[in-house]
Design an enzyme around this catalytic site. Structure first.
Site, short mmCIF file in Angstrom:
data_model
loop_
_atom_site.label_atom_id
_atom_site.label_comp_id
_atom_site.label_asym_id
_atom_site.label_seq_id
_atom_site.Cartn_x
_atom_site.Cartn_y
_atom_site.Cartn_z
N GLU A 70 0.83 -1.21 0.00
CA GLU A 70 0.00 0.00 0.00
C GLU A 70 0.86 1.26 0.00
OE1 GLU A 70 -4.27 -0.60 1.79
OE2 GLU A 70 -3.14 0.69 3.14
N LYS A 75 -14.08 0.63 -3.87
CA LYS A 75 -15.17 1.08 -2.98
C LYS A 75 -16.23 1.82 -3.79
CE LYS A 75 -12.27 1.81 1.08
NZ LYS A 75 -11.69 2.80 1.96
N HIS A 93 7.40 -26.80 -0.96
CA HIS A 93 6.74 -27.92 -1.64
C HIS A 93 5.57 -27.43 -2.49
CE1 HIS A 93 9.06 -30.92 0.68
NE2 HIS A 93 9.16 -29.87 1.50
O1 PA5 Z 1 -3.35 1.49 5.87
C1 PA5 Z 1 -4.46 1.96 5.67
O2 PA5 Z 1 -4.70 3.16 5.75
C2 PA5 Z 1 -5.64 1.05 5.34
O3 PA5 Z 1 -5.25 -0.27 5.19
C3 PA5 Z 1 -6.67 1.12 6.45
O4 PA5 Z 1 -6.09 0.72 7.65
C4 PA5 Z 1 -7.89 0.24 6.13
O5 PA5 Z 1 -8.42 0.59 4.88
C5 PA5 Z 1 -8.95 0.40 7.21
O6 PA5 Z 1 -9.32 1.74 7.32
P1 PA5 Z 1 -10.09 2.29 8.58
O7 PA5 Z 1 -9.20 2.12 9.76
O8 PA5 Z 1 -10.37 3.71 8.28
O9 PA5 Z 1 -11.33 1.47 8.73
#
Ligand code: PA5
Length: 449
Positions: free
Chosen positions: A291, A426, A312
């Site tokens: 990310e 989303k 394996h």
């Molecule tokens: O690293 C990030 O920002 C994302 O992975 C969020 O943690 C994830 O989308 C969850 O978001 P939120 O904590 O707003 O529910």
């Protein structure tokens, strides 16, 4: 000094010392940008001095709430997704018995932590709710935005289950929320219902939040020493800040090595561990790096394997498939427990040559042999080594990976602290679900089905 070490010896045929040295001034610049908060995404650099800013009072408050949950619960459901769940699960799985689910609470000395809101599977939720019919439980709901669909849907069901089971007032005492200080539906709901609430600092993004209550509260509930986790992270914070020689700073070396390999066409990094309890550390790392770096049509693809199991299955590809791979091996030097292979007078299985050896020694030879084989197969191997698997060294490891990720993202010239790409799915999901406000998108996406 820290216990964590990085070993680049098995990259020497792919990376020269000269190539590493070329990054000296660039690393200095990125370090300045991180510590002075002047680089891209600088409003999300709160994690940098997080370990040293956690006070004993904060830890005591978390431990007190964890104790309340431990007293009233056989199970604690952690409801969150991505950065709001992976860090906690990584630490809990790493330090709990792999058979924690089969232990009693007395044996575990803590409730079993289970998870919800990290996917949308209907069968999973039905199994969970039926299990919760029979158990005393509490819920930790975690969402920074307070609006993420997966945990919001799961929490609606959990809240209603708790209220039916215990009544509204008693249910509220079993719910602990971790969210933004003022924004989001979860904050609104928590205030209205009077839940105990922890704040996720504004300047700490989800995937960098394991050392906030996001990770610390569930980890404490699982009976793990959060003071030790934070102490390890604090040692690493201080060490990396003070170690300004790029070639002695493990986070800088890791960031440099992976970027050199990437520029040479090694576009996939596989994080390999020989300790299955680290599987969720690998999942946490995949999110942290995927990310943070996968944007602007670039970035190393982070993959994970659990060895020797995956030797394996994926072993064939790694040894012999497309040569766009490098591996980072996460080694735990000393197992916490000792299991020796016994002698067998009949030796019908031919294993007496291993008699008297510890399984850990066999595992280490598997690891060394595999590293050499993979290097022979043109897969560069880096090694990140921790002396043992405990809360302190996991704290060091977490902070190390976070700092290396920031440096690596800056070398790659991306903003490591945003995640614009996560929004695309989303938008489509909301359009398909006819969420109010998405009418135009709904009409458009229908034509594409
Ligand atoms: O690293 C990030 O920002 C994302 O992975 C969020 O943690 C994830 O989308 C969850 O978001 P939120 O904590 O707003 O529910």
């Amino acid at each position: 000094m820290t216990g964590l070490k990085i070993n680049l010896a098995k990259t020497s045929q792919f990376i020269s010392d000269n190539e590493i040295a070329l990054f000296e001034s660039e690393i200095e610049l990125h370090r300045t940008n991180i510590y002075n908060k002047t680089g891209a995404g600088n409003d999300f650099l709160g994690w940098v001095d997080l370990p040293s800013s956690i006070t004993p009072d904060m830890l005591a408050q978390i431990e007190a709430d964890a104790f309340k949950m431990q007293q009233q619960s056989e199970l604690v459901v952690v409801c969150g997704i991505g950065g709001s769940y992976l860090g906690a699960r990584a630490v809990i799985d790493a330090l709990n018995s792999p058979f924690a689910a089969l232990q009693t609470n007395q044996e575990r000395k803590a409730p079993l932590v289970i998870y919800a809101g990290h996917q949308l599977d209907e069968d999973y939720m039905d199994h969970l709710l039926k299990l919760l019919d029979k158990k005393d439980y509490s819920v930790i709901v975690i969402s920074k935005s307070g609006t993420t669909t997966e945990p919001a849907v799961a929490f609606r069901l959990l809240k209603s289950h708790l209220e039916n089971k215990y009544g509204e007032a008693a249910a509220a005492k079993r719910i602990f929320a971790v969210t933004d200080a003022s924004k989001g539906a979860l904050k609104k709901l928590s205030t209205a219902k009077g839940y105990s609430t922890y704040v996720i600092p504004d300047d700490v993004g989800g995937r960098f939040s394991v050392l906030t209550p996001v990770g610390l509260l569930p980890i404490a509930v699982a009976g793990i020493d959060i003071a030790q986790l934070v102490a390890g992270a604090k040692t690493m914070e201080k060490f990396l800040r003070e170690e300004d020689r790029y070639d002695h700073n493990p986070a800088a070396l890791y960031a440099i090595a992976r970027n050199i390999l990437y520029r040479k066409g090694k576009t996939t990094e596989i994080l390999a561990s020989y300790t299955p309890s680290l599987n969720f550390v690998v999942e946490w790392w995949k999110q942290l790096y995927g990310e943070s770096e996968g944007k602007d049509q670039k970035g190393i693809f982070p993959a994970g394997v659990s060895f020797t199991t995956d030797l394996h299955s994926m072993g064939q590809y790694i040894q012999d498939g497309l040569r766009n791979l490098f591996e980072t091996v996460l080694t735990v030097e000393n197992s916490a427990r000792k299991v020796e292979i016994p002698n067998d007078p009949d030796d019908l299985d031919g294993l007496n040559f291993l008699a008297g050896k510890r399984i850990g020694e066999v595992n280490r030879m598997a690891s060394l042999g595999t590293m050499i084989a993979h290097v022979d197969g043109e897969v560069p191997n880096l090694e990140v080594i921790i002396p043992k698997l405990d809360a302190y060294h996991l704290g060091e490891l977490i902070y190390f990976f976070e700092m290396a990720c920031a440096l690596s993202g800056y070398i790659l010239e991306v903003n490591p602290f945003d995640q614009p790409g996560v929004e695309a799915y989303k938008k489509n999901m909301f359009a398909l679900l006819e969420k109010p406000g998405f009418e135009k998108e709904t009409a458009e996406i229908r034509k594409r089905l």
